[in-house]
Scaffold this motif. Structure first.
Motif, mmCIF file in Angstrom:
data_model
loop_
_atom_site.group_PDB
_atom_site.id
_atom_site.type_symbol
_atom_site.label_atom_id
_atom_site.label_comp_id
_atom_site.label_asym_id
_atom_site.label_seq_id
_atom_site.Cartn_x
_atom_site.Cartn_y
_atom_site.Cartn_z
ATOM 1 N N HIS A 183 0.730 -0.604 -3.052
ATOM 2 C CA HIS A 183 1.483 -1.265 -1.766
ATOM 3 C C HIS A 183 2.199 -0.633 -1.836
ATOM 4 C CE1 HIS A 183 -2.369 -4.118 -1.646
ATOM 5 N NE2 HIS A 183 -1.658 -5.124 -2.809
ATOM 6 N N ARG A 184 2.495 0.193 -0.610
ATOM 7 C CA ARG A 184 3.470 1.252 -0.144
ATOM 8 C C ARG A 184 3.404 1.065 1.682
ATOM 9 N NH1 ARG A 184 5.279 3.823 -4.225
ATOM 10 N NH2 ARG A 184 6.323 5.321 -3.282
ATOM 11 N N GLU A 185 3.210 0.484 2.042
ATOM 12 C CA GLU A 185 3.043 0.672 3.411
ATOM 13 C C GLU A 185 4.344 0.006 4.163
ATOM 14 O OE1 GLU A 185 -0.568 -0.729 1.581
ATOM 15 O OE2 GLU A 185 0.957 -1.694 1.689
ATOM 16 N N ASP A 186 4.574 -0.030 3.308
ATOM 17 C CA ASP A 186 6.650 -1.028 4.381
ATOM 18 C C ASP A 186 7.614 0.137 3.927
ATOM 19 O OD1 ASP A 186 7.140 -2.304 1.670
ATOM 20 O OD2 ASP A 186 5.295 -4.378 2.593
ATOM 21 N N ALA B 240 7.138 3.465 2.862
ATOM 22 C CA ALA B 240 6.551 4.608 3.189
ATOM 23 C C ALA B 240 7.934 5.187 4.440
ATOM 24 C CB ALA B 240 6.120 3.631 4.637
ATOM 25 N N ARG C 186 6.240 -11.052 6.648
ATOM 26 C CA ARG C 186 6.207 -9.302 5.977
ATOM 27 C C ARG C 186 7.670 -8.856 5.171
ATOM 28 N NH1 ARG C 186 1.392 -5.469 4.814
ATOM 29 N NH2 ARG C 186 2.986 -4.465 3.255
ATOM 30 N N GLU D 186 -2.817 -6.409 4.952
ATOM 31 C CA GLU D 186 -1.778 -5.013 3.780
ATOM 32 C C GLU D 186 -1.760 -3.544 4.741
ATOM 33 O OE1 GLU D 186 -3.182 -2.413 1.367
ATOM 34 O OE2 GLU D 186 -5.170 -3.911 0.872
ATOM 35 N N VAL D 187 -2.744 -3.362 5.852
ATOM 36 C CA VAL D 187 -2.622 -2.296 6.816
ATOM 37 C C VAL D 187 -2.025 -2.353 7.843
ATOM 38 C CG1 VAL D 187 -5.742 -2.302 7.677
ATOM 39 C CG2 VAL D 187 -3.699 -3.984 9.320
ATOM 40 N N GLU D 188 -1.175 -0.568 7.932
ATOM 41 C CA GLU D 188 -0.128 -0.030 8.630
ATOM 42 C C GLU D 188 -0.166 -0.981 9.727
ATOM 43 O OE1 GLU D 188 1.620 3.064 8.556
ATOM 44 O OE2 GLU D 188 2.714 3.000 9.735
ATOM 45 N N ASP D 189 1.189 -2.042 10.680
ATOM 46 C CA ASP D 189 0.949 -2.729 11.651
ATOM 47 C C ASP D 189 2.752 -3.100 11.640
ATOM 48 O OD1 ASP D 189 2.694 -4.582 10.021
ATOM 49 O OD2 ASP D 189 0.715 -5.451 9.841
ATOM 50 N N CYS E 104 4.842 -3.565 9.168
ATOM 51 C CA CYS E 104 5.035 -2.552 8.335
ATOM 52 C C CYS E 104 6.286 -1.572 8.901
ATOM 53 C CB CYS E 104 3.765 -2.526 7.487
ATOM 54 S SG CYS E 104 2.952 -3.267 7.003
ATOM 55 N N ARG E 105 5.283 -0.963 9.588
ATOM 56 C CA ARG E 105 6.324 -0.445 10.427
ATOM 57 C C ARG E 105 8.468 0.259 10.802
ATOM 58 N NH1 ARG E 105 2.200 0.907 13.381
ATOM 59 N NH2 ARG E 105 2.227 -0.444 15.074
#
Length: 282
Positions: free
Chosen positions: A205-208, A211, A230, A259-262, A265-266
Motif C-alpha cells: 500500500h503505497r498511496e500516501d 507517493a 489516514r 485505499e484509493v487515492e484521495d 492520501c494526497r
C-alpha cells in the motif's frame, strides 16, 4: 519550504494533523501535535509484528510452525461472545483462501503488514496475546499508544476498549527497529529487527507517504485508514542521505478513508515530499 510554512499549510486542514520527523538516533527535527491521540487503524499492526518476533526470540513461538487459520476470536471485553472478521472489510483474499487450513505465523505476519490483512492480524494477536503487544509499546516509551483489542471486536469497542496511537509513539516504535538493526535494542536482536524492517519494506500500500517520494526510494512503512482517518509511519532510506523517520497521523474531514487515492492520501504525500526535499538538513 520552511517548517513554519508547512505548519501554516496544515493549519488550514479541517481536523487534527500530527507529525514527527527526524533521524532515528536523534531528537526530532520537526513535530506537530506529536502526542495527540488518534484512532490507530492498521498502524497498530507494527506493534503486533514486534510482539510476534519477541515471542519467537524468547522461544515461546515458532514463526515457521503451521497454525490453524480460523475466523473466531476471543473478545477483549470480558464475557462478550467470540467475534469474527468480515472478508469484504479485509484487504487480502490470500489469507481467506486458507480459512479452514493452516499457515505459518511468519506468513501471516507478512500478510498482516504487506497487505494489511485484518484476519491475519487477529490470528497473530491470538497467538502472542495483547499483553505482549502492550509490552512492545512500553519498551519503546510510548506515552499514549495502546492496542486494546483485535480488529472488528465490536463488543470491546462498544465498551470503550480501543486502539490508539500518536505520531511520536509510532516514530519511537520504528526508531527502535531502525537502531536495533545495528545493535541489540529495545525490541529484538539485530537479525530480528532487520527481518521486521524487510517486511515493512515490502509494503504494497503505497498511496500516501511513499507517493511523495521519488520512484524507487526505499521506505519501511505501514499505513492505516478508516473513514476520517489516514496515517502513515515510515523509515525512509535515501541513497544520498542518512535514514529518517516520518510519521503523520490525520483525523480530519478530508474525503476518503478507502485505499484509493484521495485528499488525505494526497496530504500525506505532500508532507512526505516536503520532508524529502529537506532530507539533508534533518
Amino acid at each position: 519550504m520552511t517548517w513554519d510554512d508547512l505548519d501554516a499549510h496544515l493549519d488550514k486542514v479541517p481536523g487534527t494533523v500530527s507529525a514527527y520527523v527526524g533521524r532515528p538516533d536523534a531528537p526530532p527535527t520537526w513535530t506537530r501535535h506529536p502526542d495527540a491521540a488518534h484512532y490507530a487503524a492498521s498502524t497498530m499492526k507494527v506493534a503486533v509484528l514486534a510482539a510476534l518476533h519477541r515471542a519467537a526470540e524468547a522461544g515461546t513461538l515458532d514463526l515457521d510452525a503451521p497454525v490453524p487459520v480460523v475466523n473466531e476470536f476471543d473478545s477483549a471485553q470480558p464475557g462478550a461472545p467470540r467475534f469474527s472478521c468480515a472478508q469484504h472489510y479485509d484487504n487480502d483474499d490470500a489469507v481467506w483462501d486458507r480459512l479452514g487450513g493452516a499457515a505459518s505465523l511468519r506468513w501471516l505476519a507478512d500478510r498482516m503488514i504487506v497487505r494489511s490483512s485484518n484476519l491475519a492480524t487477529n490470528l497473530v494477536i491470538g497467538h502472542v496475546g495483547l499483553p505482549a503487544v502492550a509490552e512492545v509499546w512500553a519498551r519503546t516509551g510510548a506515552r499514549t499508544s495502546v492496542t486494546g483489542r483485535g480488529i472488528e471486536d465490536f463488543a470491546a469497542r462498544e465498551a470503550g476498549i480501543t486502539n490508539t496511537v500518536t505520531a511520536a509513539d509510532l516514530a519511537a516504535l520504528l526508531g527502535a527497529l531502525a537502531t536495533g538493526a545495528d545493535t541489540p535494542g529495545l525490541l529484538a536482536s539485530p537479525a530480528g529487527c532487520t527481518a521486521m524492517l524487510d517486511v515493512l519494506l515490502a509494503q504494497e500500500h503505497r498511496e500516501d507517504l511513499a507517493a511523495g517520494l521519488p520512484e524507487g526510494t526505499r521506505i519501511a512503512h505501514k499505513s492505516g485508514w478508516v473513514s476520517g482517518v489516514r496515517h502513515g509511519a515510515g523509515l525512509v532510506l535515501p541513497d544520498d542521505a542518512p535514514p529518517y523517520l516520518i510519521t503523520v497521523c490525520t483525523t480530519t474531514d478530508l474525503a476518503g478513508g478507502d485505499e484509493v487515492e484521495d485528499d488525505a492520501c494526497r496530504l500525506l504525500a505532500h508532507i512526505s515530499a516536503q520532508v524529502w526535499a529537506a532530507r539533508h538538513q534533518l
